[in-house]
Motif scaffolding. Sequence first.
Motif, short mmCIF file in Angstrom:
data_model
loop_
_atom_site.label_atom_id
_atom_site.label_comp_id
_atom_site.label_asym_id
_atom_site.label_seq_id
_atom_site.Cartn_x
_atom_site.Cartn_y
_atom_site.Cartn_z
N VAL A 1 18.59 -41.39 31.96
CA VAL A 1 18.75 -42.21 30.71
C VAL A 1 17.38 -41.94 30.11
CG1 VAL A 1 18.81 -44.63 30.17
CG2 VAL A 1 20.21 -43.87 31.74
N VAL A 2 16.45 -41.91 30.58
CA VAL A 2 14.99 -41.58 30.11
C VAL A 2 15.14 -40.28 29.28
CG1 VAL A 2 12.40 -41.31 30.27
CG2 VAL A 2 13.68 -43.24 31.86
N VAL A 3 15.65 -39.32 29.97
CA VAL A 3 15.54 -38.10 29.32
C VAL A 3 16.49 -38.02 28.04
CG1 VAL A 3 16.40 -35.73 29.62
CG2 VAL A 3 15.04 -36.80 31.62
N THR B 1 10.68 -32.93 18.74
CA THR B 1 10.74 -31.31 19.09
C THR B 1 11.70 -30.71 18.43
OG1 THR B 1 12.16 -32.11 20.93
CG2 THR B 1 9.85 -31.97 21.51
N GLU B 2 11.91 -29.39 18.70
CA GLU B 2 12.99 -28.58 18.15
C GLU B 2 14.30 -28.83 18.44
OE1 GLU B 2 11.96 -24.72 19.71
OE2 GLU B 2 10.11 -24.70 18.70
N PRO B 3 15.35 -28.63 17.72
CA PRO B 3 16.67 -29.05 17.92
C PRO B 3 17.25 -28.44 19.25
CG PRO B 3 16.37 -28.58 15.46
CD PRO B 3 15.10 -28.31 16.16
N GLY B 4 16.87 -27.24 19.30
CA GLY B 4 17.48 -26.69 20.61
C GLY B 4 16.76 -27.21 21.88
N LYS B 5 15.55 -27.44 21.82
CA LYS B 5 15.17 -28.27 23.28
C LYS B 5 15.59 -29.51 23.23
CE LYS B 5 10.75 -29.27 25.01
NZ LYS B 5 9.02 -29.30 25.14
N ARG B 6 15.72 -30.30 22.25
CA ARG B 6 16.55 -31.83 22.26
C ARG B 6 17.89 -31.59 22.51
NH1 ARG B 6 15.55 -34.53 16.54
NH2 ARG B 6 17.00 -36.08 17.36
N LYS B 7 18.62 -30.58 22.25
CA LYS B 7 20.04 -30.49 22.89
C LYS B 7 20.08 -30.18 24.31
CE LYS B 7 24.07 -27.98 21.93
NZ LYS B 7 24.59 -26.66 21.15
N LEU B 8 18.88 -29.30 24.77
CA LEU B 8 19.13 -29.12 25.92
C LEU B 8 18.42 -30.38 27.08
CD1 LEU B 8 18.88 -26.92 28.42
CD2 LEU B 8 16.42 -26.53 28.02
N MET B 9 17.67 -31.17 26.49
CA MET B 9 17.39 -32.43 27.36
C MET B 9 18.45 -33.23 27.36
SD MET B 9 13.41 -33.09 25.65
CE MET B 9 13.50 -34.54 26.40
N ALA B 10 19.34 -33.16 26.14
CA ALA B 10 20.46 -34.07 26.15
C ALA B 10 21.42 -33.69 27.01
CB ALA B 10 21.05 -34.27 24.70
N CYS B 11 21.60 -32.56 27.25
CA CYS B 11 22.67 -31.79 28.11
C CYS B 11 22.12 -32.28 29.72
CB CYS B 11 22.86 -30.47 28.37
SG CYS B 11 23.59 -29.91 26.64
N ILE B 12 20.81 -32.12 29.93
CA ILE B 12 20.44 -32.45 31.06
C ILE B 12 20.65 -33.94 31.43
CG2 ILE B 12 18.05 -32.38 32.84
CD1 ILE B 12 17.16 -29.85 31.16
#
Length: 301
Positions: free
Chosen positions: A259-261, A270-281
């Motif tokens: 939930v924190v992630v 941060t960059e959209p790609g990194k945010r998308k990866l964090m959301a998936c994780i």
Amino acid sequence: MTKIVPIVLFVSCFLQIVVHGAERGVTLEEKVRNLQESMLKRPLINLNLEKWKTYVQSSPRNYSMIVMFTVLSQSMNCPICKPAYDEYLILANSYRYTFLNTKALYFALVDYEEAPQIFSLLNLNTAPAIYHFPPKGARRTQDTMDFQRMGIDADAMAKFVQDRTDVQIRVLRPPNYAAPVVVLLLVMLVLGLLYMRLCSAIVFAFMSGQMWNHIRGPPFVMTNPQTRETSLIHGSTQYQLIAETYIVLALYAAVTVGVVVLHDAASGKTEPGKRKLMACIGIGMVVVFFSLLLSLDATGM
């Protein structure tokens, strides 16, 4: 004619009284009284040309004068004047605190912007400067403080005053609250972090069943007497093992991290790609570990 003579005599006597009064000036008692009253209000006596002539240049005097000549205006570009003035003010405050009723020494200040004539009278073209004016006699070379040799701090000024007047001043600096405030903020920050961790630990402990373990005192694991198999999870919904609560605690912690992630991915810059990866994780952690919690509940918790 006889009526004019008394009038002329009266005017002549009156003028003589006025002239003698002007020549008499300020008495020593009046000088000391005025200086004491000024020192009660402020530790430094600001001198203009008139006060300079009255309290420093003219006699009689039974007191010493320590005078700083400085330039406090920012437009005059004197970087050392303000620090030297601050140290001089600390010294004057220390003297007033200890020797208020001594009446033997006074600290004064001459600012170039307020009294440039005094600088001209002394042929003074540098600032800051500290002079000692003794009660009697002419001022000597030793009555000028050498900043390059002695420094500009209050302790060095106190040493100069002691050498010239035999008055030993204990420098009393105002307390510095910066260090205690910083330490207090750090302690509060550490306590806040510990409090947050403690609250999280308490929440996880209650959610996982640690309080139930404390009350019931179950075994850590259970061994089947027939098959000799060791089980970490009890098969009944009315009972649990200590190892089981640790597993639940770890799963709840993993869901919380997910939930924190997710929150960081949504609110981060941060960059959209990194945010998308964090959301998936984050979504993956929540789905996987929460599913494990549900499966544990289905198996017997």
